[in-house]
Scaffold this active site. Sequence first.
Site, PDB file in Angstrom:
ATOM      1  N   GLU A 168      -6.690   3.770  -5.777  1.00 21.20           N
ATOM      2  CA  GLU A 168      -7.783   3.899  -5.138  1.00 21.20           C
ATOM      3  C   GLU A 168      -8.378   5.374  -5.561  1.00 21.20           C
ATOM      4  O   GLU A 168      -7.707   6.360  -5.241  1.00 21.20           O
ATOM      5  CB  GLU A 168      -7.801   3.678  -3.648  1.00 21.20           C
ATOM      6  CG  GLU A 168      -9.141   3.737  -2.885  1.00 21.20           C
ATOM      7  CD  GLU A 168      -8.923   4.457  -1.544  1.00 21.20           C
ATOM      8  OE1 GLU A 168     -10.020   4.016  -0.597  1.00 21.20           O
ATOM      9  OE2 GLU A 168      -7.874   4.964  -1.036  1.00 21.20           O
TER      10      GLU A 168
ATOM     11  N   ASP B 141      -3.190   4.743  -2.189  1.00 20.75           N
ATOM     12  CA  ASP B 141      -4.309   5.227  -1.241  1.00 20.75           C
ATOM     13  C   ASP B 141      -4.666   6.520  -1.839  1.00 20.75           C
ATOM     14  O   ASP B 141      -3.911   7.431  -2.161  1.00 20.75           O
ATOM     15  CB  ASP B 141      -3.652   5.338   0.012  1.00 20.75           C
ATOM     16  CG  ASP B 141      -4.886   5.564   1.192  1.00 20.75           C
ATOM     17  OD1 ASP B 141      -5.680   4.653   1.137  1.00 20.75           O
ATOM     18  OD2 ASP B 141      -4.760   6.522   1.511  1.00 20.75           O
TER      19      ASP B 141
ATOM     20  N   HIS C 209     -11.052  -3.543   3.396  1.00 26.13           N
ATOM     21  CA  HIS C 209     -11.019  -3.261   4.965  1.00 26.13           C
ATOM     22  C   HIS C 209     -11.912  -1.901   5.185  1.00 26.13           C
ATOM     23  O   HIS C 209     -12.037  -1.636   6.426  1.00 26.13           O
ATOM     24  CB  HIS C 209      -9.749  -2.878   4.845  1.00 26.13           C
ATOM     25  CG  HIS C 209      -8.989  -1.844   4.280  1.00 26.13           C
ATOM     26  ND1 HIS C 209      -8.956  -1.726   3.042  1.00 26.13           N
ATOM     27  CD2 HIS C 209      -8.707  -0.561   4.851  1.00 26.13           C
ATOM     28  CE1 HIS C 209      -8.438  -0.412   2.559  1.00 26.13           C
ATOM     29  NE2 HIS C 209      -8.225   0.336   3.822  1.00 26.13           N
ATOM     30  N   ASP C 210     -12.559  -1.213   4.000  1.00 28.62           N
ATOM     31  CA  ASP C 210     -13.428  -0.181   4.255  1.00 28.62           C
ATOM     32  C   ASP C 210     -14.874  -0.338   4.331  1.00 28.62           C
ATOM     33  O   ASP C 210     -15.620   0.626   4.510  1.00 28.62           O
ATOM     34  CB  ASP C 210     -12.738   1.128   3.249  1.00 28.62           C
ATOM     35  CG  ASP C 210     -11.793   1.632   3.713  1.00 28.62           C
ATOM     36  OD1 ASP C 210     -10.925   1.463   4.873  1.00 28.62           O
ATOM     37  OD2 ASP C 210     -10.923   2.017   2.775  1.00 28.62           O
TER      38      ASP C 210
ATOM     39  N   ASP D 212       0.767  -1.134   0.057  1.00 31.65           N
ATOM     40  CA  ASP D 212       0.156  -0.001   0.131  1.00 31.65           C
ATOM     41  C   ASP D 212       0.790   1.158   0.095  1.00 31.65           C
ATOM     42  O   ASP D 212       2.057   1.448   0.658  1.00 31.65           O
ATOM     43  CB  ASP D 212      -0.790  -0.026   1.204  1.00 31.65           C
ATOM     44  CG  ASP D 212      -2.286   0.353   1.062  1.00 31.65           C
ATOM     45  OD1 ASP D 212      -2.483   1.387   0.487  1.00 31.65           O
ATOM     46  OD2 ASP D 212      -2.989  -0.492   1.256  1.00 31.65           O
TER      47      ASP D 212
HETATM   48  C1  NOJ Z   1      -8.291   4.832   2.089  1.00 28.03           C
HETATM   49  C2  NOJ Z   1      -8.021   3.858   2.820  1.00 28.03           C
HETATM   50  O1  NOJ Z   1      -8.535   2.440   2.429  1.00 28.03           O
HETATM   51  C3  NOJ Z   1      -8.653   3.979   4.407  1.00 28.03           C
HETATM   52  O2  NOJ Z   1      -8.542   2.740   5.166  1.00 28.03           O
HETATM   53  C4  NOJ Z   1      -8.248   5.040   4.718  1.00 28.03           C
HETATM   54  O3  NOJ Z   1      -8.795   5.430   6.128  1.00 28.03           O
HETATM   55  C5  NOJ Z   1      -8.306   6.328   4.052  1.00 28.03           C
HETATM   56  N1  NOJ Z   1      -7.891   6.005   2.475  1.00 28.03           N
HETATM   57  C6  NOJ Z   1      -7.124   7.482   4.491  1.00 28.03           C
HETATM   58  O4  NOJ Z   1      -5.800   6.963   4.140  1.00 28.03           O
END
Ligand code: NOJ
Length: 553
Positions: free
Chosen positions: A260, A205, A324-325, A98
Amino acid sequence: MGDNFLREHAVYQIYPISFADGNGDGKGDLKGVISKLDYLENLGIKIIWLSPIYVSPMFDFGYDIEDYYNINPMFGTMEDFDLLMEETKKRGIRVVMDLVVNHTSDHHKWFKEALSNPESPYRDYYVFKKGKKDEKGRELPPNNWQSCFTGSAWEKVEGEDNMYYLHLFTKYQPDLNWHNEKVLEEVEKIICFWMDKGVYGFRCDVISEIYKESYEDGKKRKLGDPVGSEHYVATQGNHDILKRIRKDVIEPRGGVLIGECGGGITPEDGIKYLQDELDTFFQFDTQLCYKNGLSSKISMKKFKKILIEWQTKVDYNGNYFENHDQHRSTNKYVHGKHTDIGAKMLLTMLFTLRGVPFIYMGQEVGARDYPKGLPLEECSDCVTHSVYKLARDKFHAPKAFSMMMARKNGRDDTRAPMAFDQSEGHGFSALGVKPWQRYNPYSETYNYEAEKDDPHSIVNYFKKVNQLREGNQILIDGKIDFLDTDDKILNYVRVLNHEGYMVILNLTDKKVKYPYGFERIEKEHVLANYDDEAKFLRPYEARVYKINKKEEK
Ligand code: NOJ
């Protein structure tokens, strides 16, 4: 764009703190990951993506990096990392790291230096701006931008007059200033360091948001996007930076970049990202089409329309239902009681759409959200707490409602420790060790050991869809065409050189009729999530057929 290896294989995401505990402290670590490589190999996994393992105060669980060049002691040592590279290599598995460079942690030495000495060169690594005054002379932040995690995107600098710094996420994650060439140089150095260690590439990210074009006040764009986002999402500067990084350091090393891309990017932005910037990317539209603002369930009717738009306009999407989100897909996309069949339907879709399939650890066994969520005091996610606080303090919402919204937006459910077996530690940790977050009671049912010998289990279905796509040029490179059906059904073909597959999916928990004329199509059964064929499509039925098709000119 598109590196072949990445096009050819699914990516398995590991959230390190919750995957496998190698040292018995209740938290996942690199030794744990190494101990599960045979498991991953047995699933047929060729690429893993590790959520951040760098040194971090872990306020946002590693998405707040303090030192890009070292391993968080919680996860192990650089020797463990080197061993992971060796062991993955032996198994033909590649590792994606990441890369979090929209912001650093406020513990990063650059930020500490920037705060303690306004004259230091590191001041310009971040975005410091003077606040404004309203007509009554009251102090206001530099603009009206909101953080993606609630509240203002600006934090006042203690001990300085009317000075603020920008943070699109929490105040512990100050944004880097991508107008400063030095920041680009630092990030390229970081990329080279890890690629020289054998890393295959990076999941980048919030990469669509790094370059802020202006600092003017924002107008609200659309529901869900924070105020200000039109000034920094998918800007030309963002595209230019990615082109530079790709050309300078990624291409010469044969790596990949997976973006992302949040903030409401459009398919047109996506097309640009794939030209000479990213290999593939995640959009959020298919994740955010809830039934309504309060519901945590996706409207499959909206989903279908949005998915088709992305699939038809953009060449190679990063397809995903979980990470994970996000909540577990069986909770979010599947309605009613047919959750196991629903999980298999979603896997069928994931592996037969055009694009790279991304799997989140546990999805292969059908992991669920906690039955009732976790009590607030057991939630560790900063988003859960900030949403709860916002609901209570700003909107004076009742506790139960505030908790519901906190759970919907929060990310604790998906971060439960992984379940490999039914033992007390579920193969995540040793007996008698308290896991960092409590085990999900569904782990008793949805775990590898419980499923491995059952030919109807989710994990065995997962293996089948993964195997079907592996080395299958039609599913890797074939074009995709969607057939016109009613909203309840998703029906598409993948075709390459006159050969193809037809996929039909019931997106609902009700019986639905096959599309008119479907039975007359010449086709050969390949895979399905029900044992037999019926006159109707049953709840969440998924069927894959081989077809022969003349390609239209
Ligand atoms: C996206 C990530 O997937 C998430 O887990 C994170 O909190 C935010 N970006 C900030 O880095």
